[in-house]
Design a protein around this motif. Structure first.
Motif, PDB file in Angstrom:
ATOM      1  N   VAL A  16       0.729  -1.280  -0.020  1.00  0.00           N
ATOM      2  CA  VAL A  16       0.131   0.011   0.163  1.00  0.00           C
ATOM      3  C   VAL A  16       0.844   1.426  -0.243  1.00  0.00           C
ATOM      4  CG1 VAL A  16      -1.667   1.165   1.447  1.00  0.00           C
ATOM      5  CG2 VAL A  16      -1.929  -0.900   0.902  1.00  0.00           C
ATOM      6  N   ARG A  17       1.650   1.402   0.703  1.00  0.00           N
ATOM      7  CA  ARG A  17       2.699   2.651   1.008  1.00  0.00           C
ATOM      8  C   ARG A  17       3.507   2.626  -0.298  1.00  0.00           C
ATOM      9  NH1 ARG A  17       2.141   6.934   2.154  1.00  0.00           N
ATOM     10  NH2 ARG A  17       4.435   7.362   2.686  1.00  0.00           N
ATOM     11  N   ARG A  18       4.085   1.339  -0.761  1.00  0.00           N
ATOM     12  CA  ARG A  18       4.902   1.657  -1.948  1.00  0.00           C
ATOM     13  C   ARG A  18       3.982   2.110  -3.159  1.00  0.00           C
ATOM     14  NH1 ARG A  18       5.198  -1.361  -6.291  1.00  0.00           N
ATOM     15  NH2 ARG A  18       4.275  -3.209  -5.308  1.00  0.00           N
ATOM     16  N   VAL A  19       2.827   1.796  -3.333  1.00  0.00           N
ATOM     17  CA  VAL A  19       2.066   2.252  -4.382  1.00  0.00           C
ATOM     18  C   VAL A  19       1.709   3.657  -4.106  1.00  0.00           C
ATOM     19  CG1 VAL A  19      -0.193   1.901  -5.412  1.00  0.00           C
ATOM     20  CG2 VAL A  19       1.370  -0.037  -5.011  1.00  0.00           C
ATOM     21  N   GLU A  20       1.429   4.076  -3.046  1.00  0.00           N
ATOM     22  CA  GLU A  20       0.997   5.475  -2.607  1.00  0.00           C
ATOM     23  C   GLU A  20       2.203   6.371  -3.078  1.00  0.00           C
ATOM     24  OE1 GLU A  20      -1.997   4.896   1.202  1.00  0.00           O
ATOM     25  OE2 GLU A  20       0.209   5.414   1.465  1.00  0.00           O
ATOM     26  N   LEU A  21       3.297   5.818  -2.862  1.00  0.00           N
ATOM     27  CA  LEU A  21       4.593   6.736  -3.144  1.00  0.00           C
ATOM     28  C   LEU A  21       4.864   6.512  -4.725  1.00  0.00           C
ATOM     29  CD1 LEU A  21       6.592   5.872   0.105  1.00  0.00           C
ATOM     30  CD2 LEU A  21       5.440   8.024  -0.634  1.00  0.00           C
ATOM     31  N   GLN A  22       4.285   5.592  -5.390  1.00  0.00           N
ATOM     32  CA  GLN A  22       4.479   5.610  -6.884  1.00  0.00           C
ATOM     33  C   GLN A  22       5.745   5.035  -7.171  1.00  0.00           C
ATOM     34  OE1 GLN A  22       3.607   9.243  -8.672  1.00  0.00           O
ATOM     35  NE2 GLN A  22       1.454   8.983  -8.344  1.00  0.00           N
ATOM     36  N   LEU A  23       6.075   3.670  -6.175  1.00  0.00           N
ATOM     37  CA  LEU A  23       7.300   3.242  -6.472  1.00  0.00           C
ATOM     38  C   LEU A  23       7.059   1.874  -7.079  1.00  0.00           C
ATOM     39  CD1 LEU A  23       9.043   3.878  -2.936  1.00  0.00           C
ATOM     40  CD2 LEU A  23      10.012   4.892  -5.145  1.00  0.00           C
ATOM     41  N   GLU A  24       8.216   1.383  -7.779  1.00  0.00           N
ATOM     42  CA  GLU A  24       8.051  -0.137  -8.256  1.00  0.00           C
ATOM     43  C   GLU A  24       8.787  -0.902  -7.150  1.00  0.00           C
ATOM     44  OE1 GLU A  24       6.512  -1.218 -11.176  1.00  0.00           O
ATOM     45  OE2 GLU A  24       6.073   0.847 -11.451  1.00  0.00           O
ATOM     46  N   GLN A  25       8.614  -2.196  -7.100  1.00  0.00           N
ATOM     47  CA  GLN A  25       9.268  -3.186  -6.289  1.00  0.00           C
ATOM     48  C   GLN A  25      10.792  -3.025  -6.473  1.00  0.00           C
ATOM     49  OE1 GLN A  25       7.761  -7.179  -7.176  1.00  0.00           O
ATOM     50  NE2 GLN A  25       6.053  -6.779  -5.478  1.00  0.00           N
ATOM     51  N   ARG A  26      11.104  -2.879  -7.594  1.00  0.00           N
ATOM     52  CA  ARG A  26      12.575  -2.883  -8.109  1.00  0.00           C
ATOM     53  C   ARG A  26      13.145  -1.661  -7.466  1.00  0.00           C
ATOM     54  NH1 ARG A  26      14.906   0.340 -11.041  1.00  0.00           N
ATOM     55  NH2 ARG A  26      13.140   1.045 -12.407  1.00  0.00           N
ATOM     56  N   THR A  64       6.235   4.339   9.828  1.00  0.00           N
ATOM     57  CA  THR A  64       6.940   3.805  10.956  1.00  0.00           C
ATOM     58  C   THR A  64       6.801   2.308  10.765  1.00  0.00           C
ATOM     59  OG1 THR A  64       4.857   4.062  12.030  1.00  0.00           O
ATOM     60  CG2 THR A  64       6.204   5.938  12.347  1.00  0.00           C
ATOM     61  N   VAL A  65       7.624   1.711  11.638  1.00  0.00           N
ATOM     62  CA  VAL A  65       7.490   0.173  11.952  1.00  0.00           C
ATOM     63  C   VAL A  65       6.040  -0.099  12.422  1.00  0.00           C
ATOM     64  CG1 VAL A  65       8.395  -1.676  13.209  1.00  0.00           C
ATOM     65  CG2 VAL A  65      10.153  -0.124  11.920  1.00  0.00           C
ATOM     66  N   ALA A  66       5.803   0.821  13.234  1.00  0.00           N
ATOM     67  CA  ALA A  66       4.477   0.397  14.191  1.00  0.00           C
ATOM     68  C   ALA A  66       3.187   0.536  13.010  1.00  0.00           C
ATOM     69  CB  ALA A  66       3.941   1.284  15.044  1.00  0.00           C
ATOM     70  N   TYR A  67       3.387   1.121  12.019  1.00  0.00           N
ATOM     71  CA  TYR A  67       2.319   1.033  11.082  1.00  0.00           C
ATOM     72  C   TYR A  67       2.412  -0.017  10.351  1.00  0.00           C
ATOM     73  CZ  TYR A  67      -0.058   1.729   6.561  1.00  0.00           C
ATOM     74  OH  TYR A  67      -0.545   1.601   5.464  1.00  0.00           O
ATOM     75  N   LEU A  68       3.708  -0.386   9.702  1.00  0.00           N
ATOM     76  CA  LEU A  68       3.849  -1.618   8.765  1.00  0.00           C
ATOM     77  C   LEU A  68       3.461  -2.883   9.680  1.00  0.00           C
ATOM     78  CD1 LEU A  68       7.611  -0.915   7.409  1.00  0.00           C
ATOM     79  CD2 LEU A  68       5.180  -0.694   6.391  1.00  0.00           C
ATOM     80  N   VAL A  69       3.856  -3.059  11.190  1.00  0.00           N
ATOM     81  CA  VAL A  69       3.217  -4.056  11.772  1.00  0.00           C
ATOM     82  C   VAL A  69       1.645  -3.822  12.434  1.00  0.00           C
ATOM     83  CG1 VAL A  69       5.366  -4.843  12.489  1.00  0.00           C
ATOM     84  CG2 VAL A  69       4.027  -3.457  13.739  1.00  0.00           C
ATOM     85  N   GLY A  70       0.850  -2.843  11.966  1.00  0.00           N
ATOM     86  CA  GLY A  70      -0.305  -2.841  12.215  1.00  0.00           C
ATOM     87  C   GLY A  70      -0.732  -2.286  13.637  1.00  0.00           C
ATOM     88  N   GLU A  71       0.363  -1.483  14.326  1.00  0.00           N
ATOM     89  CA  GLU A  71       0.071  -1.037  15.706  1.00  0.00           C
ATOM     90  C   GLU A  71      -0.194   0.318  15.779  1.00  0.00           C
ATOM     91  OE1 GLU A  71      -0.112  -3.118  18.643  1.00  0.00           O
ATOM     92  OE2 GLU A  71       0.167  -4.742  17.133  1.00  0.00           O
ATOM     93  N   ALA A  72      -0.245   0.713  14.551  1.00  0.00           N
ATOM     94  CA  ALA A  72      -0.442   2.289  14.446  1.00  0.00           C
ATOM     95  C   ALA A  72      -1.214   2.711  13.342  1.00  0.00           C
ATOM     96  CB  ALA A  72       0.693   3.200  14.391  1.00  0.00           C
ATOM     97  N   PRO A  73      -2.173   3.674  13.269  1.00  0.00           N
ATOM     98  CA  PRO A  73      -2.941   3.967  12.079  1.00  0.00           C
ATOM     99  C   PRO A  73      -2.287   4.547  11.129  1.00  0.00           C
ATOM    100  CG  PRO A  73      -3.010   5.791  13.820  1.00  0.00           C
ATOM    101  CD  PRO A  73      -2.260   4.585  14.540  1.00  0.00           C
ATOM    102  N   ARG A  74      -2.962   4.648   9.935  1.00  0.00           N
ATOM    103  CA  ARG A  74      -1.986   5.278   8.701  1.00  0.00           C
ATOM    104  C   ARG A  74      -1.164   6.368   8.879  1.00  0.00           C
ATOM    105  NH1 ARG A  74      -3.628   3.301   3.919  1.00  0.00           N
ATOM    106  NH2 ARG A  74      -2.879   4.636   2.650  1.00  0.00           N
ATOM    107  N   VAL A  75      -0.227   6.321   8.099  1.00  0.00           N
ATOM    108  CA  VAL A  75       0.830   7.253   8.110  1.00  0.00           C
ATOM    109  C   VAL A  75       0.560   8.556   8.619  1.00  0.00           C
ATOM    110  CG1 VAL A  75       2.841   8.561   6.857  1.00  0.00           C
ATOM    111  CG2 VAL A  75       2.093   6.190   6.397  1.00  0.00           C
TER     112      VAL A  75
END
Length: 75
Positions: A16-26, A64-75
């Motif tokens: 989700v965050r990668r797409v929001e930032l318009q980044l490719e996986q590479r 944040t790591v907390a966001y990535l692991v589901g412990e914090a709301p969206r960025v």
């Protein structure tokens, strides 16, 4: 929540965050110094994200790591 569910949740948030930032996986892999296949494995929940990688991911994804692991709301 079991380990597989956690990996999938973290992977979903990475994507989700990668797409929001318009980044490719590479591009994300290049920012982190890992291959595109590793980013793909994380996003699909096939590989657990180590703590050092989670910290680098959070920085690269401007969150944040907390966001990535589901412990914090969206960025």
């Amino acid at each position: 929540m079991n380990t597989e569910e956690i990996r999938k949740q973290v992977g979903h948030r990475i994507k989700v965050r990668r797409v929001e930032l318009q980044l490719e996986q590479r591009e994300l892999g290049d920012l982190m110094g890992v291959p595109q296949s590793r980013v793909s494995d994380w996003e699909r929940g096939r590989r657990a994200v180590r703590l050092d990688a989670a910290m680098a991911l959070a920085k690269a994804l401007q969150t944040t790591v907390a966001y990535l692991v589901g412990e914090a709301p969206r960025v």
